[in-house]
Design a protein around this motif. Structure first.
Motif, PDB file in Angstrom:
ATOM      1  N   ARG A  51       0.848  -1.179  -0.110  1.00 57.19           N
ATOM      2  CA  ARG A  51       0.101   0.033  -0.017  1.00 57.19           C
ATOM      3  C   ARG A  51       0.804   1.184  -0.026  1.00 57.19           C
ATOM      4  O   ARG A  51       0.523   2.348  -0.676  1.00 57.19           O
ATOM      5  CB  ARG A  51      -0.982   0.121   1.324  1.00 57.19           C
ATOM      6  CG  ARG A  51      -1.767   1.244   1.372  1.00 57.19           C
ATOM      7  CD  ARG A  51      -2.893   0.859   2.327  1.00 57.19           C
ATOM      8  NE  ARG A  51      -2.375   0.571   3.685  1.00 57.19           N
ATOM      9  CZ  ARG A  51      -2.581  -0.593   4.224  1.00 57.19           C
ATOM     10  NH1 ARG A  51      -3.224  -1.671   3.701  1.00 57.19           N
ATOM     11  NH2 ARG A  51      -2.184  -0.879   5.488  1.00 57.19           N
ATOM     12  N   LEU A 100      -9.856   5.183  -4.339  1.00 52.33           N
ATOM     13  CA  LEU A 100      -9.649   4.066  -3.485  1.00 52.33           C
ATOM     14  C   LEU A 100      -8.310   4.027  -2.909  1.00 52.33           C
ATOM     15  O   LEU A 100      -8.343   3.517  -1.782  1.00 52.33           O
ATOM     16  CB  LEU A 100      -9.890   2.979  -4.616  1.00 52.33           C
ATOM     17  CG  LEU A 100     -11.194   2.721  -4.914  1.00 52.33           C
ATOM     18  CD1 LEU A 100     -11.485   1.472  -5.994  1.00 52.33           C
ATOM     19  CD2 LEU A 100     -12.099   2.053  -3.689  1.00 52.33           C
ATOM     20  N   PRO A 101      -7.031   4.328  -3.733  1.00 49.63           N
ATOM     21  CA  PRO A 101      -5.903   4.135  -2.904  1.00 49.63           C
ATOM     22  C   PRO A 101      -5.832   5.089  -1.834  1.00 49.63           C
ATOM     23  O   PRO A 101      -5.270   4.823  -0.565  1.00 49.63           O
ATOM     24  CB  PRO A 101      -4.616   4.483  -3.839  1.00 49.63           C
ATOM     25  CG  PRO A 101      -5.550   4.250  -5.179  1.00 49.63           C
ATOM     26  CD  PRO A 101      -7.074   4.714  -4.921  1.00 49.63           C
ATOM     27  N   ILE A 158      -8.264   6.307   0.030  1.00 51.57           N
ATOM     28  CA  ILE A 158      -9.247   5.523   1.284  1.00 51.57           C
ATOM     29  C   ILE A 158      -8.454   4.283   1.937  1.00 51.57           C
ATOM     30  O   ILE A 158      -8.422   4.505   3.213  1.00 51.57           O
ATOM     31  CB  ILE A 158     -10.556   4.856   0.592  1.00 51.57           C
ATOM     32  CG1 ILE A 158     -11.489   6.194  -0.021  1.00 51.57           C
ATOM     33  CG2 ILE A 158     -11.190   4.273   1.686  1.00 51.57           C
ATOM     34  CD1 ILE A 158     -12.590   5.595  -0.731  1.00 51.57           C
ATOM     35  N   ALA A 159      -7.696   3.665   0.985  1.00 52.77           N
ATOM     36  CA  ALA A 159      -6.814   2.568   1.773  1.00 52.77           C
ATOM     37  C   ALA A 159      -5.852   3.173   2.758  1.00 52.77           C
ATOM     38  O   ALA A 159      -5.555   2.530   3.697  1.00 52.77           O
ATOM     39  CB  ALA A 159      -6.309   1.650   0.627  1.00 52.77           C
ATOM     40  N   GLY A 191      -6.085   5.719   4.141  1.00 52.80           N
ATOM     41  CA  GLY A 191      -6.829   6.651   5.359  1.00 52.80           C
ATOM     42  C   GLY A 191      -6.294   8.085   5.318  1.00 52.80           C
ATOM     43  O   GLY A 191      -6.466   8.860   6.323  1.00 52.80           O
ATOM     44  N   VAL A 192      -6.473   8.577   4.098  1.00 52.70           N
ATOM     45  CA  VAL A 192      -6.460  10.034   4.057  1.00 52.70           C
ATOM     46  C   VAL A 192      -7.911  10.733   4.228  1.00 52.70           C
ATOM     47  O   VAL A 192      -8.797  10.117   3.654  1.00 52.70           O
ATOM     48  CB  VAL A 192      -5.681  10.318   2.302  1.00 52.70           C
ATOM     49  CG1 VAL A 192      -5.726  11.678   1.877  1.00 52.70           C
ATOM     50  CG2 VAL A 192      -4.382   9.511   2.302  1.00 52.70           C
ATOM     51  N   MET A 230      -7.426   2.086   6.711  1.00 52.02           N
ATOM     52  CA  MET A 230      -8.888   2.462   6.029  1.00 52.02           C
ATOM     53  C   MET A 230      -9.532   3.000   7.253  1.00 52.02           C
ATOM     54  O   MET A 230      -9.656   2.036   8.433  1.00 52.02           O
ATOM     55  CB  MET A 230      -9.372   1.322   5.195  1.00 52.02           C
ATOM     56  CG  MET A 230     -10.616   1.699   4.748  1.00 52.02           C
ATOM     57  SD  MET A 230     -11.189   0.486   3.899  1.00 52.02           S
ATOM     58  CE  MET A 230     -12.750   1.349   2.892  1.00 52.02           C
ATOM     59  N   LYS A 231     -10.244   4.113   7.459  1.00 50.85           N
ATOM     60  CA  LYS A 231     -10.883   4.367   8.664  1.00 50.85           C
ATOM     61  C   LYS A 231     -12.247   3.603   8.478  1.00 50.85           C
ATOM     62  O   LYS A 231     -12.815   3.175   7.718  1.00 50.85           O
ATOM     63  CB  LYS A 231     -11.072   6.050   8.580  1.00 50.85           C
ATOM     64  CG  LYS A 231      -9.818   6.665   8.874  1.00 50.85           C
ATOM     65  CD  LYS A 231     -10.028   8.320   8.588  1.00 50.85           C
ATOM     66  CE  LYS A 231      -8.471   9.119   8.655  1.00 50.85           C
ATOM     67  NZ  LYS A 231      -8.822  10.524   8.363  1.00 50.85           N
ATOM     68  N   CYS A 243      -5.522  -2.100  -5.022  1.00 52.48           N
ATOM     69  CA  CYS A 243      -5.571  -0.374  -4.517  1.00 52.48           C
ATOM     70  C   CYS A 243      -5.061  -0.211  -3.325  1.00 52.48           C
ATOM     71  O   CYS A 243      -4.740   0.880  -2.769  1.00 52.48           O
ATOM     72  CB  CYS A 243      -6.917   0.278  -4.836  1.00 52.48           C
ATOM     73  SG  CYS A 243      -7.334   0.625  -6.588  1.00 52.48           S
ATOM     74  N   GLY A 244      -4.761  -1.153  -2.504  1.00 53.22           N
ATOM     75  CA  GLY A 244      -4.097  -1.055  -1.342  1.00 53.22           C
ATOM     76  C   GLY A 244      -4.987  -1.490  -0.022  1.00 53.22           C
ATOM     77  O   GLY A 244      -4.556  -1.497   1.088  1.00 53.22           O
ATOM     78  N   LEU A 245      -6.268  -1.675  -0.362  1.00 53.35           N
ATOM     79  CA  LEU A 245      -6.967  -2.086   0.646  1.00 53.35           C
ATOM     80  C   LEU A 245      -6.583  -3.541   1.079  1.00 53.35           C
ATOM     81  O   LEU A 245      -6.404  -4.476   0.334  1.00 53.35           O
ATOM     82  CB  LEU A 245      -8.574  -2.407   0.412  1.00 53.35           C
ATOM     83  CG  LEU A 245      -9.502  -0.987   0.406  1.00 53.35           C
ATOM     84  CD1 LEU A 245      -9.099   0.183  -0.574  1.00 53.35           C
ATOM     85  CD2 LEU A 245     -10.758  -1.466   0.390  1.00 53.35           C
TER      86      LEU A 245
END
Lengths: 219, 434
Positions: free
Chosen positions: A81, A105-106, A108-109, A111-112, B1-2, B343-345
């Motif tokens: 990530r 999406l990235p 969100i992943a 946590g921005v 992820m929040k 996407c990193g999730l």
């Protein structure tokens, strides 16, 4: 820097097929590397292992001197990530999301916060000239626009490594050229770009070509 | 992820897949409603059958219920001794395996009738079967002079609905510190004067009643059948109607005096033998076999049982459909899962987002089901549902709620499970899966 040492990947099916066989290579920061090979040569497997989308069966994978092979799943996911973005042949956009939401999406992943996300996303979309289709659903856009959106998604996470698996495979020549130019620009900006392709002409645009055949590197 | 992003993503995913969500919701509502019905039917049946089966495990036609028709212990003291001797002889019949009596109140005007208590002490049976027997027979609850009196607690509205009329304009029965207001059936009119207060002892407690009115002759009251099936009709002519707030069952169960008995015997001739004894002691009795009582009741139960089986079957089908829909929904999102992952999730993020979707759906299903159960639909079909043994309060039963929660937690896990399996597959291939 990416360093693969004696990487082997065996898929556990009836044939115990070796997708990669004792592969060792090093990719330095800032390089633009093309991995070339015919269909079934193992190039996609190689890039999946580099991108930590798949795990090697044997060997050692070092990413910026961190032994990825010894990390557990969540550590690997965190590393991926933070460092790696992907561009796929079929764009890999969620069709029922808008372009904006796909690019988001990235972030969100990671946590921005949403306000910061908006700024970054619009910057990336503008850089690729697709800010006017931000609210369009991905399924309602052209192939060229989708691939730009995929590149915007790769840019927005500001990853050090960009992995592109046949990025122009689903595009016409004009769009393909544009995508290649974008990858070159990304490389010039300091990103390490690793591109998988079977197209020699495209591979020549890279700084270095790595040939692979039957799971082995050819020199 | 929040968490906020997971929640928003889950809601967004639900909204974007409205049709699938709607189908799942409908399936869930049907399943949860059917489950509540099944649980209620099961509980009602097993509660009653548990008691009856403890008796009927022996054999239905080997159980006999004996009711004394004569209660005039006060005027005829010799009756007590005759009853005692009568019971003693029954008990000593070689082929009688078990003999016991169960309790009713004695009803008097400040004078306790000790004879009945004597009978109870000698033959009382403290067992769960007592309660079940009350449910099977219209047992006289009290004795006053020579009259057996049945007691029922209800509000006036219930009488109005059934069409039972009183001779006075009474809207409710009250309980004061001094007495309990009661209505009296037509057969008891000659014994109880309107406006007068009567009292009796229940265990150690003195209970006083005031007669405020009489029921018209042939007052028929409709009552749900506790064994399930069609409702039963009770003629209230021999009843006293107490206020609804008055706890009828405890009152009955706590009674101390007896005039009824239960006999268990393999002897096919036991009925004749008891009849001979009743003539010998000049005691007027009713003798009914459990089989006979159950026959009529169980005939009505057949339809009820068939309906229950059908409901269970449809419930199982609905649950399978709900689970399958959830699983298929996940498997058709392989491409999406692959994209999220690329996407990193993280795996945990993806699974928890799917879990949140399922929880939201579960809550919506549960809330709508509860509203559905409590809507006018139930109100307007109360009699039909009551005939099926379903009451409106099926959701406030704690055991129903726990079972519902357990079942749907399992369903939720079932729908998440494919997502976990998805993760075991090469994500690279999932991204390209269409």
């Amino acid at each position: 820097m990416i360093k693969l040492e004696n990487i082997t990947k065996i898929y556990s099916n009836n044939n115990e097929q070796k997708a990669l066989d004792d592969v060792s290579l090093q990719i330095n920061d800032g390089e633009f590397v093309a991995i070339m090979g015919e269909s079934g040569s193992g190039k996609s497997t190689l890039i999946n292992i580099i991108g930590m989308m798949d795990k090697e069966t044997a060997g050692t994978y070092l990413l910026d001197d961190v032994n990825i092979s010894e990390l557990n799943l969540s550590q690997r996911e965190k590393k991926r990530r933070e460092n790696i973005s992907f561009i796929f042949q079929q764009f890999a956009l969620v069709k029922r999301y808008t372009i904006y939401e796909n690019v988001e999406l990235p972030l969100i992943a990671k946590g921005v916060p949403s306000k910061k996300r908006k700024v970054k996303i619009m910057e990336a979309l503008k850089a690729l000239g697709i800010e006017d289709i931000a609210n369009k659903y991905a399924m309602n856009t052209s192939g060229g626009q989708q691939q730009r959106a995929a590149i915007a998604r790769a840019i927005v996470s500001d990853s050090k490594y960009i992995l592109a698996d046949e990025p122009t495979g689903a595009l016409d020549s004009n769009n393909g050229e544009e995508v290649m130019k974008l990858l070159e620009d990304l490389n010039k900006s300091g990103k390490t770009v690793i591109m998988v392709t079977h197209n020699e002409n495209l591979a020549k645009k890279a700084g270095r070509i790595i040939n692979i055949s039957d799971g082995k590197l050819r020199f | 992820m929040k968490f906020k992003d997971k929640l928003l993503m889950a809601i967004d995913n639900i909204w974007r897949r409205k049709l699938i969500f709607l189908i799942n919701t409908i399936l869930g509502i049907v399943a949860i409603t059917l489950l509540a019905m099944v649980v209620h039917m099961y509980n009602r049946t097993t509660y009653t059958n548990k008691e009856i089966n403890r008796i009927t495990v022996l054999s239905e036609d080997e159980i006999y219920f004996l009711s004394l028709k004569t209660f005039n212990f006060k005027e005829n003291e010799n009756l007590i001794n005759r009853v005692l001797d009568f019971y003693e002889e029954i008990k000593n019949i070689e082929t009688v395996n078990w003999f016991g009596t169960y309790a009713i109140d004695d009803f008097f005007l400040d004078n306790k009738i000790e004879g009945l208590e004597e009978i109870y002490k000698k033959y009382s049976s403290v067992s769960d079967s007592m309660f079940s027997m009350y449910q099977l027979l219209p047992i006289p609850i009290a004795v006053y002079e020579d009259k057996g009196i049945n007691r029922i607690s209800m509000n006036i509205e219930e009488l109005d609905i059934t069409g039972v009329k009183t001779d006075s304009d009474i809207s409710e029965l009250n309980i004061t510190d001094e007495y309990i207001e009661v209505l009296v059936g037509s057969e008891l009119k000659e014994y109880f004067e309107k406006g007068k207060i009567y009292s009796y002892h229940q265990s150690d407690e003195k209970v006083s009643i005031k007669v405020v009115g009489y029921l018209q002759e042939d007052s028929i009251f409709y009552k749900e059948n506790v064994l399930g099936g069609a409702p039963v009709y009770i003629c209230l002519d021999g009843y006293m109607v107490f206020p609804e707030k008055y706890n009828y069952e405890l009152d009955v169960y706590g009674s101390a005096i007896t005039n009824n008995a239960m006999i268990y015997s393999h002897d096919s001739d036991i009925k004749n033998k008891i009849e001979i004894l009743s003539h010998k002691y000049n005691i007027n009795v009713d003798l009914n076999s459990l089989e006979g009582i159950m026959k009529d009741t169980l005939k009505e139960n057949v339809m009820y049982q068939n309906i229950k089986l059908l409901v269970i079957f449809i419930f199982i089908l609905t649950v399978i459909a709900y689970s399958a829909s959830g699983i298929v929904g996940i498997l058709t999102r392989k491409n999406e899962v692959g994209i999220f992952y690329s996407c990193g999730l993280s795996t945990q993020n993806i699974i928890s987002t799917i879990a949140i979707e399922n929880i939201i759906q579960l809550i919506i299903v549960y809330v709508i089901s509860a509203l559905f159960i409590y809507t006018k639909f139930l109100e307007s079909n109360a009699s039909t549902l009551s005939a099926l043994g379903i009451e409106k309060d099926i959701f406030i039963r704690y055991d129903s709620i726990i079972l519902l929660a357990v079942v749907f937690s399992i369903l939720m896990v079932v729908t998440i499970f494919p997502a976990i399996i998805l993760r075991m597959m090469p994500i690279g291939s999932m991204v390209n899966d269409n």
